[in-house]
Design a protein around this motif. Structure first.
Motif, PDB file in Angstrom:
ATOM      1  N   UNK A 100     -12.954  21.115  59.212  1.00  0.00           N
ATOM      2  CA  UNK A 100     -12.980  19.766  58.676  1.00  0.00           C
ATOM      3  C   UNK A 100     -12.580  18.545  59.443  1.00  0.00           C
ATOM      4  N   UNK A 101     -12.052  19.293  60.744  1.00  0.00           N
ATOM      5  CA  UNK A 101     -12.133  18.467  62.308  1.00  0.00           C
ATOM      6  C   UNK A 101     -13.351  18.166  63.299  1.00  0.00           C
ATOM      7  N   UNK A 102     -14.217  18.906  62.735  1.00  0.00           N
ATOM      8  CA  UNK A 102     -15.591  19.036  63.879  1.00  0.00           C
ATOM      9  C   UNK A 102     -15.228  19.140  64.993  1.00  0.00           C
ATOM     10  N   UNK A 103     -14.124  19.501  65.801  1.00  0.00           N
ATOM     11  CA  UNK A 103     -14.322  20.429  67.194  1.00  0.00           C
ATOM     12  C   UNK A 103     -13.683  20.659  67.231  1.00  0.00           C
ATOM     13  N   UNK A 104     -12.203  21.209  66.400  1.00  0.00           N
ATOM     14  CA  UNK A 104     -11.405  22.406  66.628  1.00  0.00           C
ATOM     15  C   UNK A 104     -10.216  22.171  67.975  1.00  0.00           C
ATOM     16  N   UNK A 105      -9.944  20.995  68.331  1.00  0.00           N
ATOM     17  CA  UNK A 105      -9.317  20.475  69.400  1.00  0.00           C
ATOM     18  C   UNK A 105      -7.095  20.384  68.634  1.00  0.00           C
ATOM     19  N   UNK A 106      -6.532  20.779  69.481  1.00  0.00           N
ATOM     20  CA  UNK A 106      -5.136  20.470  68.998  1.00  0.00           C
ATOM     21  C   UNK A 106      -5.174  19.271  68.736  1.00  0.00           C
ATOM     22  N   UNK A 107      -4.268  19.182  67.969  1.00  0.00           N
ATOM     23  CA  UNK A 107      -3.732  17.964  67.325  1.00  0.00           C
ATOM     24  C   UNK A 107      -3.475  17.247  67.612  1.00  0.00           C
ATOM     25  N   UNK A 108      -2.492  17.376  69.199  1.00  0.00           N
ATOM     26  CA  UNK A 108      -1.723  16.142  70.299  1.00  0.00           C
ATOM     27  C   UNK A 108      -2.780  15.490  71.113  1.00  0.00           C
ATOM     28  N   UNK A 109      -4.045  16.253  70.869  1.00  0.00           N
ATOM     29  CA  UNK A 109      -5.285  15.541  71.613  1.00  0.00           C
ATOM     30  C   UNK A 109      -5.841  14.076  71.172  1.00  0.00           C
ATOM     31  N   UNK A 110      -5.911  14.663  69.656  1.00  0.00           N
ATOM     32  CA  UNK A 110      -6.833  13.150  68.998  1.00  0.00           C
ATOM     33  C   UNK A 110      -6.226  12.256  69.581  1.00  0.00           C
ATOM     34  N   UNK A 111      -7.586  11.117  68.804  1.00  0.00           N
ATOM     35  CA  UNK A 111      -7.086   9.772  68.947  1.00  0.00           C
ATOM     36  C   UNK A 111      -7.353   9.222  66.985  1.00  0.00           C
ATOM     37  N   UNK A 112      -7.129   8.040  67.022  1.00  0.00           N
ATOM     38  CA  UNK A 112      -6.984   7.568  65.843  1.00  0.00           C
ATOM     39  C   UNK A 112      -6.694   6.085  66.487  1.00  0.00           C
ATOM     40  N   UNK A 113      -6.861   5.181  64.445  1.00  0.00           N
ATOM     41  CA  UNK A 113      -7.034   3.986  64.673  1.00  0.00           C
ATOM     42  C   UNK A 113      -6.863   3.512  63.382  1.00  0.00           C
ATOM     43  N   UNK A 114      -6.213   1.975  63.307  1.00  0.00           N
ATOM     44  CA  UNK A 114      -5.573   1.553  62.421  1.00  0.00           C
ATOM     45  C   UNK A 114      -5.428   0.129  62.270  1.00  0.00           C
ATOM     46  N   UNK A 115      -4.789   0.005  61.084  1.00  0.00           N
ATOM     47  CA  UNK A 115      -4.823  -2.115  61.249  1.00  0.00           C
ATOM     48  C   UNK A 115      -3.339  -2.177  61.123  1.00  0.00           C
TER      49      UNK A 115
END
Length: 698
Positions: A297-312
């Motif tokens: 589902x995430x597409x890259x298999x990277x660990x959760x504490x490497x990922x980016x995110x954005x929001x308002x």
């Protein structure tokens, strides 16, 4: 000779002998002001001072940015004994002179006595912070003094002055700023520090907000540790005050007109920041803990504490701020220049020449900040024309330890911030278990960044309650440290006890806030474990969704025609040889212009440099932004490019590529510092938010 207060002909604070000036050590602050004024404009100071500085080997045409210690400053201002610069006893100086030296000592060295370590460790007090060092006795404590370098109304008793100095410089915040050359900046910081004592009085509403944000951080870490036993999360425990700090930083930035913030940080506390600041769904985070097939589902298999995110984010005053957290698989500091590159292109895209609409907040670890060379490379970019972003807020989450390495094994200086002194900006060391001190520190830091458009560093001291990760046993190598840490209550509990004493919040209110956080996380965990749960999709957003160059998965498409008509290329080459009226190029460049015109007419073969210029020019004419950077890229390392011309008479510059078409896209060609990692990271970050541009580094 004007005295400290600017009244003509008074010599109360100076001794003059045959038109020469001999300053007392106590007049250091005043003399420094005159010296700074002399360096900026020699004609603005009286003739006696010009003669004095010239007599000490200083030229009236002092180069901008050059520094040197005045000859009248004692080479060892703070000695182990009470001797003055002249070798005399301090008792031969007037009391006011000795007081001025004492005040300066607190401004320079007071941070050493500040109670910034939550574990209660305080270094030995420097001898010059003892009034006896300057010849004051207990009998002097109730004497009244005027002190022209202070902002407080006087006269005051020496006891009161000392109390104010210790309150301003030796409580939960240690401020370093006397290394800054600019007098205006030092005086601005002195006023903010000494008139407010770096202390903020929070209203009940503000107290509730800080406690609520602390509870968000504390409960989140406790919840993950209980529900996902043995899983790595790189906990924020011991430094949870980071969350209310970021909360206030966003609120403050929004009120100052910032509309986008780009975050860069390593793994420590990343999940907490994503959930409680960036607005990532806790259910999605919990699903990632349970997910055995992240690639699905995430597409890259990277660990959760490497990922980016954005929001308002919407501030309390109704200002909307878009937040972006950069992904960071390196774990350490390489994300810093990447984040700054993203900030710069966001500013460039909206023609924000004042660098006010977007900013970066970089969150560092203490061991990495002092240990990683990429930090110095990034800091060095801050005031360069091609890389400036209007000032970055740096927050060091100071665990007081690396993986297992203590500070005395990992750095040569007192603080992890020593490298940041190169920026000529303030360094605030603050106790992370005093949230109100952290909040006030943040207020001053954000105002400084806004006022001077320069970087500022907050070094927030805490500790790491667990090991480097949740499976590590830190007491193998740090038995005494972790014995002390085990005795510490969570920072939320300590702050609650403080609030209960003030009477601004009740135990029942606090329990309700904490319990509501736990309930919300329990509901999110239940949601994440439903069979039908899927993480929300993350389609292309923002400029990538709007771009004509969409990116994303490769799809079949007709081959793009990139050819340009010969007539258009001839016109482009001719435009690249035109220059403004009265512009005087180097004689050799005139021959280069003639050869390019010959290429346009077909009389000479096209050179590689001319072909490159045609590629850049035609893209810019079609609306594609061009950015090229490198150590010598304007001229070309081998004198092949000459994209920027320099007037041979007055040094003014002209870039023909910026004048190839009426509605062309911007072209920026920037000479860079001699950096490999820092500039490369910056340009990579620039490209991440520039789908319609050609971004290059050489």
């Amino acid at each position: 000779m004007p005295p400290a207060h600017g009244k003509a002909d008074s010599t109360d604070h100076l001794r003059m002998n045959n038109s020469s000036v001999t300053p007392h050590g106590a007049n250091l602050a005043y003399i420094e002001a005159i010296h700074d004024q002399f360096r900026e404009d020699p004609d603005s100071v009286p003739a006696e001072w010009r003669e004095y500085f010239a007599g000490n080997g200083e030229s009236a045409d002092w180069a901008e940015g050059q520094t040197a210690r005045p000859s009248f400053e004692p080479p060892g201002l703070f000695r182990a004994s009470g001797a003055t610069a002249s070798g005399t006893s301090p008792l031969t100086e007037s009391a006011s002179e000795r007081l001025n030296r004492l005040v300066r000592a607190y401004r320079v060295r007071g941070h050493i006595m500040a109670k910034i370590d939550p574990l209660g460790r305080v270094p030995s007090a420097p001898p010059e912070l003892d009034p006896a060092y300057f010849g004051f006795s207990e009998a002097d404590m109730d004497r009244e003094f005027w002190c022209e370098t202070l902002f407080w109304p006087g006269p005051m008793k020496l006891r009161e002055i000392l109390d104010k100095l210790r309150t301003a410089y030796c409580r939960s915040i240690g401020a370093q700023y006397m290394h800054i050359d600019a007098l205006k900046v030092r005086r601005w910081l002195q006023r903010r520090i000494e008139t407010t004592h770096l202390k903020i009085e929070l209203s009940r509403e503000q107290q509730l907000r800080v406690f609520s944000r602390l509870s968000d951080a504390v409960v989140f870490e406790e919840f993950i540790r209980r529900k996902f036993l043995g899983a790595k999360s790189f906990s924020l425990e011991g430094c949870e005050t980071l969350v209310p700090l970021l909360d206030l930083a966003i609120e403050k930035a929004g009120d100052q007109g910032v509309r986008e913030i780009v975050f860069g940080m390593a793994h420590r506390g990343r999940l907490n920041v994503m959930a409680n600041i960036l607005g990532k769904s806790p259910a999605a985070i919990f699903h990632e803990f349970d997910d055995d097939e992240p690639e699905k589902y995430l597409g890259g298999g990277d660990v959760k504490y490497h990922l980016g995110h954005s929001g308002d984010w919407e501030t309390a005053n109704g200002n909307k701020v878009h937040l972006s957290l950069c992904f960071n698989p390196s774990h350490l500091e390489f994300i810093n220049p990447v984040a700054l590159g993203r900030v710069r292109v966001k500013q460039d895209r909206v023609n924000d020449r004042q660098r006010e609409k977007c900013m970066a907040i970089l969150i560092h670890g203490d061991a990495a900040f002092i240990g990683e060379g990429i930090v110095q490379e990034t800091l060095n970019l801050s005031q360069l024309d091609g890389y400036a972003t209007g000032g970055t807020l740096h927050v060091i989450v100071n665990n007081q330890i690396g993986f297992t390495t203590s500070p005395y094994d990992s750095r040569s200086g007192r603080y992890a911030t020593e490298v940041a002194r190169m920026l000529q900006g303030p360094l605030f060391h603050v106790n992370g278990e005093d949230p109100e001190a952290v909040m006030h520190c943040l207020e001053v830091a954000m105002d400084y960044r806004r006022e001077f458009k320069r970087d500022v560093v907050i070094d927030m001291y805490g500790y790491r309650r667990l090991g480097h990760n949740e499976t590590d046993e830190p007491s193998f190598t740090q038995p005494l440290l972790y014995r002390d840490i085990a005795k510490r209550p969570p920072v939320g509990e300590a702050y609650l006890e403080h609030l209960l004493k003030l009477g601004g919040i009740s135990r029942e209110e606090a329990d309700e806030i904490t319990e509501s956080r736990r309930t919300n996380l329990e509901n999110a965990l239940s949601e994440s474990r439903k069979d039908a749960y899927r993480p929300p999709p993350q389609p292309l957003q923002g400029v990538w969704a709007r771009s004509r160059f969409h990116g994303g998965p490769e799809s079949e498409a007709d081959e793009v025609k990139t050819g340009v008509k010969r007539r258009s290329l001839e016109q482009m080459l001719n435009s690249l040889t035109r220059m403004p009226d009265n512009f005087n190029p180097h004689p050799k460049l005139k021959r280069l212009q003639n050869s390019v015109r010959g290429m346009a007419e077909g009389k000479m073969p096209l050179s590689w440099a001319a072909a490159e210029a045609l590629a850049f020019g035609t893209l810019a004419a079609e609306g594609v932004r061009i950015r090229l950077s490198g150590q010598d890229c304007q001229r070309g390392t081998f004198s092949q490019r000459h994209a920027v011309w320099h007037d041979h008479e007055n040094g003014s510059v002209y870039m023909p590529l910026q004048h190839v078409a009426p509605e062309q896209a911007p072209v920026g060609i920037h000479n860079s510092p001699l950096s490999e990692a820092g500039v490369l990271g910056f340009e990579y970050g620039y490209s991440l938010d520039c789908p319609d541009g050609l971004v290059m580094w050489e």
